[in-house]
Structures are given as structure tokens and as C-alpha cells.
Design an enzyme around this catalytic site. Structure first.
Site, short mmCIF file in Angstrom:
data_model
loop_
_atom_site.label_atom_id
_atom_site.label_comp_id
_atom_site.label_asym_id
_atom_site.label_seq_id
_atom_site.Cartn_x
_atom_site.Cartn_y
_atom_site.Cartn_z
N ASP A 51 29.40 1.24 -9.46
CA ASP A 51 29.06 3.37 -8.59
C ASP A 51 28.42 3.48 -8.15
O ASP A 51 28.40 3.92 -7.09
CB ASP A 51 28.69 3.91 -10.83
CG ASP A 51 29.89 3.92 -11.81
OD1 ASP A 51 30.82 4.17 -11.93
OD2 ASP A 51 29.50 2.78 -12.22
N GLU A 74 28.73 11.69 -7.60
CA GLU A 74 28.92 12.33 -8.59
C GLU A 74 27.43 11.54 -9.65
O GLU A 74 26.31 11.86 -10.29
CB GLU A 74 29.67 11.27 -9.73
CG GLU A 74 29.51 11.30 -10.99
CD GLU A 74 30.14 10.07 -12.21
OE1 GLU A 74 31.59 10.00 -11.35
OE2 GLU A 74 30.24 10.70 -13.48
N THR A 122 35.01 4.65 -15.57
CA THR A 122 33.36 3.69 -15.96
C THR A 122 34.26 2.93 -16.76
O THR A 122 33.94 1.49 -16.99
CB THR A 122 32.28 4.26 -15.26
OG1 THR A 122 32.06 4.93 -13.92
CG2 THR A 122 31.47 3.35 -15.53
N GLY A 242 40.32 8.47 -16.61
CA GLY A 242 40.07 8.28 -15.22
C GLY A 242 41.03 9.63 -15.20
O GLY A 242 42.54 9.98 -15.25
N ASP A 269 35.91 14.65 -10.49
CA ASP A 269 37.33 13.55 -10.82
C ASP A 269 38.09 14.77 -10.42
O ASP A 269 39.37 14.20 -9.84
CB ASP A 269 36.86 14.21 -12.21
CG ASP A 269 36.27 13.82 -12.79
OD1 ASP A 269 35.63 12.68 -12.92
OD2 ASP A 269 34.96 13.38 -13.49
P1 AMP Z 1 38.43 10.91 -18.94
O1 AMP Z 1 39.90 11.54 -18.90
O2 AMP Z 1 38.35 10.65 -20.48
O3 AMP Z 1 38.51 9.69 -18.94
O4 AMP Z 1 37.94 11.76 -18.45
C1 AMP Z 1 37.98 11.86 -16.69
C2 AMP Z 1 36.72 12.08 -15.78
O5 AMP Z 1 36.45 12.69 -16.53
C3 AMP Z 1 35.89 10.40 -16.24
O6 AMP Z 1 35.26 10.74 -14.84
C4 AMP Z 1 34.99 10.42 -17.38
O7 AMP Z 1 33.90 9.85 -17.23
C5 AMP Z 1 34.87 12.32 -17.81
N1 AMP Z 1 34.25 13.34 -18.72
C6 AMP Z 1 35.55 13.74 -19.43
N2 AMP Z 1 34.55 13.98 -20.67
C7 AMP Z 1 33.31 13.43 -20.61
C8 AMP Z 1 32.39 13.48 -21.33
N3 AMP Z 1 32.49 14.10 -22.57
N4 AMP Z 1 31.44 12.97 -20.64
C9 AMP Z 1 31.15 13.08 -19.68
N5 AMP Z 1 31.98 12.57 -18.92
C10 AMP Z 1 33.40 13.07 -19.41
MG MG Z 2 35.22 10.78 -13.31
MG MG Z 3 32.94 8.10 -11.72
#
Ligand code: AMP
Ligand code: MG
Ligand code: MG
Length: 331
Positions: A51, A74, A122, A242, A269
Site C-alpha cells: 500500500d 488513501e 488489503t 474490494g 474506492d
Molecule cells: P470490502 O467490500 O469490504 O472489501 O470494502 C471495499 C473497500 O471499502 C475496501 O477498500 C475497504 O477497505 C473499504 N471499507 C469498507 N468498509 C470498511 C470499514 N468498515 N472500515 C475500513 N474500510 C472499509
Molecule cells: Mg480500497
Molecule cells: Mg486501499
């Protein structure tokens, strides 16, 4: 259509090359076996060496060539000199040769905002590293691997370009694309697109007629997310990591809606994925059906969630429960 040498096309061509270099860094760090993981301030919010290196590489490479654009990444990193080997100077020829959509042909650097997610997914990247357990060749270790969730496919690098608050162009690099195809397969691919021209680097496909397949988070779920997904009455639910990866699922016909009824996703994102999705006629909004704004001074958090579809956005928006909408009313 105006000349292909428009600033936005040059920026997109550079972003493509920079994203490809980012992909090599993401692979190299995984292969090294030491991700140097740091827990950020939020729960379940991690940062790895990849990252950090990728953000440095993208921001330094783009700002060197386009000094007047605003770049928002980010990761919160100390400002320090960036090693020369992280700088990418290439520009993807194919993009330079395309005509710029007329309405963007005269845009200036200072009017453009670039949103950078150096590594999206990540959590899944770190879980895959744990499974690999040391420095190895990814394809060798995962060949014929039977894990149903292809964790490394969830990882992407996202570079989105916004103009007047709107996501107009974007690049998504998927560093481990093809990783289960054996040692000789070329790893990685890059998808890109711009409104008015289209999106490239993949085969656009729809889900079978009438099928409701919802893709949603696998690591940031909660009651609101579950309630909203259920309200869609899906035939199937795909839980993957993601935001970039979930948009790829939509444009490749694996899912019909991306439903995330929770704060958590940020502008970096959604900017690149939204631009690519919109370039092929899809739609990304909050859970109320409202567009997000990508101006440089907006709040980073997408507080009212994410609802994205290739078709039938109205159907999915109309099914979001009132309780969910009320809980996500702030902007
Ligand atoms: P995910 O679908 O959970 O992979 O989330 C998609 C993106 O949003 C990724 O970059 C995650 O890190 C971010 N994200 C979603 N929910 C959260 C959360 N509660 N805390 C931190 N990052 C989040
Ligand atoms: Mg992300
Ligand atoms: Mg990221």
C-alpha cells in the site's frame, strides 16, 4: 472528437502505465513473504508495505508529469523523497491513439482531481499472504488450489480521474489476474475507461436475463448490509473483497448488483470503478440512488453506502428497506 493528445487522455495513458508498475510492486511484496503490516486507526483497516510503496509510486510519477493536478491517495504517508526506481514514466500508446471525447478535450490539469487507492482489498491480500506462508511463486503455490474464494483476485489498484465532481475516467489494475492458470500464465491485467468513449481491457458481459446476483463485502459486513442484501431477493450472493473487484464482477456478468449499505468505502474506492462502470452504461450511487461528488474538498467517506449495477439500477434502489435508508441518511 478532438485530438488524442488532450491532457485527460495523456493523464489516463500515464495512469495506465503507472497502474501496471503498481501491479508489479504488489506482486513483488507478496512474493517477498514480508508484508510489513500496520493496523490503521479503524477496526479491520490494514496497511502493508505494498500500500505504501504503490501510493508513493503513483503519486510521485503522476505529479512529476502533471504538476498541477490534485492527487488524493488513501494512505497517510510522511512526505519524503521517493526512490527513482518507484517512478514510472511510460504512457500506454493505445490510449494516446484514441480520440478524446469532445467535452473533455480542453480540460486543464488544474481542473482534474485524481483519487488513488494504491491497493484495494488489503484484507484479502494479507489473508492470501498468510496462506502462502513465506516467499514463494504465487502461481506454483496456488495451482489447482481448491479454495473457493480466489482471494488474490480481490486485489486491485485504483486510479480515478474526476472533473467538476464527476468520475470521468479510471484505471483498474488486477495484479494477480490469471494466478490460478499455472506458472507460465502472464499475471495481471489493466481495465480502463472514460465517459463518452467506453471501457476496455475486459469482455463486457451481462448476467443471464432475470438473474439477481448480489455481490457484497466479505470482511466489513453488519446488520444493515445483510438487511439490504436480503431485500434484493437475490438468487445468489457473492461475498468478495474490494470495491474494484466488485465492479469487475458487474461488467463481466458475474453479478447484477453491488450492495454495501454501510459507511466504510471512500472516494478512492469508488472513483475509478464508477468511471469504468458508467463508461459502459452502468450506475454507481449511494443507497438512496444519489450520485457521489469527487471534488477535491469533499468528505472522503461514502457515508450512505454503495449501490452499483450494470442494468436495472432503479429496481435495486427501490428495494432498499426504509430502515436502512434512515440509518444511512447522513452525507
Ligand atoms: P470490502 O467490500 O469490504 O472489501 O470494502 C471495499 C473497500 O471499502 C475496501 O477498500 C475497504 O477497505 C473499504 N471499507 C469498507 N468498509 C470498511 C470499514 N468498515 N472500515 C475500513 N474500510 C472499509
Ligand atoms: Mg480500497
Ligand atoms: Mg486501499
Amino acid at each position: 472528437m478532438a485530438s488524442g493528445m488532450a491532457t485527460v487522455m495523456r493523464l489516463l495513458a500515464s495512469s495506465y502505465s503507472v497502474a501496471e508498475k503498481a501491479g508489479t510492486i504488489v506482486r513483488r511484496v507478496l512474493h517477498s513473504g514480508d508484508l510489513e503490516i500496520v493496523q490503521k486507526t479503524g477496526v479491520n483497516d490494514l496497511q502493508t508495505l505494498a500500500d505504501r510503496l504503490v501510493q508513493k509510486s503513483i503519486c510521485a510519477s503522476l505529479s512529476r508529469r502533471f504538476p498541477k493536478i490534485t492527487i488524493i491517495g488513501e494512505e497517510d504517508l510522511p512526505s519524503e523523497t521517493v526512490e527513482e526506481d518507484l517512478i514510472e514514466t511510460g504512457q500506454y500508446d493505445v490510449i494516446l491513439q484514441k480520440p478524446c471525447p469532445e467535452e473533455y478535450s480542453t480540460l486543464k490539469e488544474e481542473e482534474l482531481v485524481v483519487w488513488v487507492d494504491p491497493l484495494d482489498g488489503t484484507k484479502e491480500y494479507t489473508e492470501a499472504a498468510k496462506l502462502l506462508d513465506g516467499p514463494v511463486i504465487v502461481q506454483k503455490r496456488f495451482q489447482n488450489h481448491t479454495a473457493p474464494i480466489r482471494l488474490l483476485d480481490h486485489v486491485t489498484v485504483l486510479i480515478g480521474i474526476a472533473y467538476r465532481g464527476k468520475a470521468i475516467a479510471g484505471v483498474i489494475n488486477q495484479p494477480f489476474y490469471n494466478y490460478q492458470m499455472g506458472e507460465d500464465a502472464a499475471l495481471g491485467r489493466t481495465l480502463w475507461g472514460i465517459l463518452g468513449l467506453g471501457a476496455f481491457g475486459f469482455q463486457l458481459q451481462d448476467v443471464p436475463e432475470g438473474k439477481r446476483i448480489v455481490t457484497t463485502t466479505r470482511s466489513h459486513s453488519n446488520k444493515l448490509v445483510i438487511d439490504a442484501v436480503q431485500a434484493m431477493e437475490p438468487h445468489d450472493v457473492i461475498r468478495v473483497g474490494g470495491a474494484g473487484n466488485k465492479i469487475i464482477q458487474l461488467v463481466e456478468g458475474k453479478a447484477s448488483a453491488y450492495v454495501f449499505a454501510s459507511p466504510g468505502c471512500k472516494k478512492w474506492d469508488t472513483c475509478a470503478p464508477e468511471a469504468i462502470l458508467h463508461a459502459v452504461g452502468g450506475k454507481l450511487t449511494d443507497m438512496h440512488g444519489r450520485a457521489y461528488c469527487y471534488d477535491a474538498d469533499v468528505k472522503h467517506m461514502n457515508s450512505a453506502g454503495v449501490l452499483a449495477t450494470l442494468r436495472n439500477h432503479q429496481y435495486y434502489a427501490s428495494r432498499v428497506p426504509q430502515t436502512v435508508l434512515q440509518a444511512l441518511s447522513s452525507d
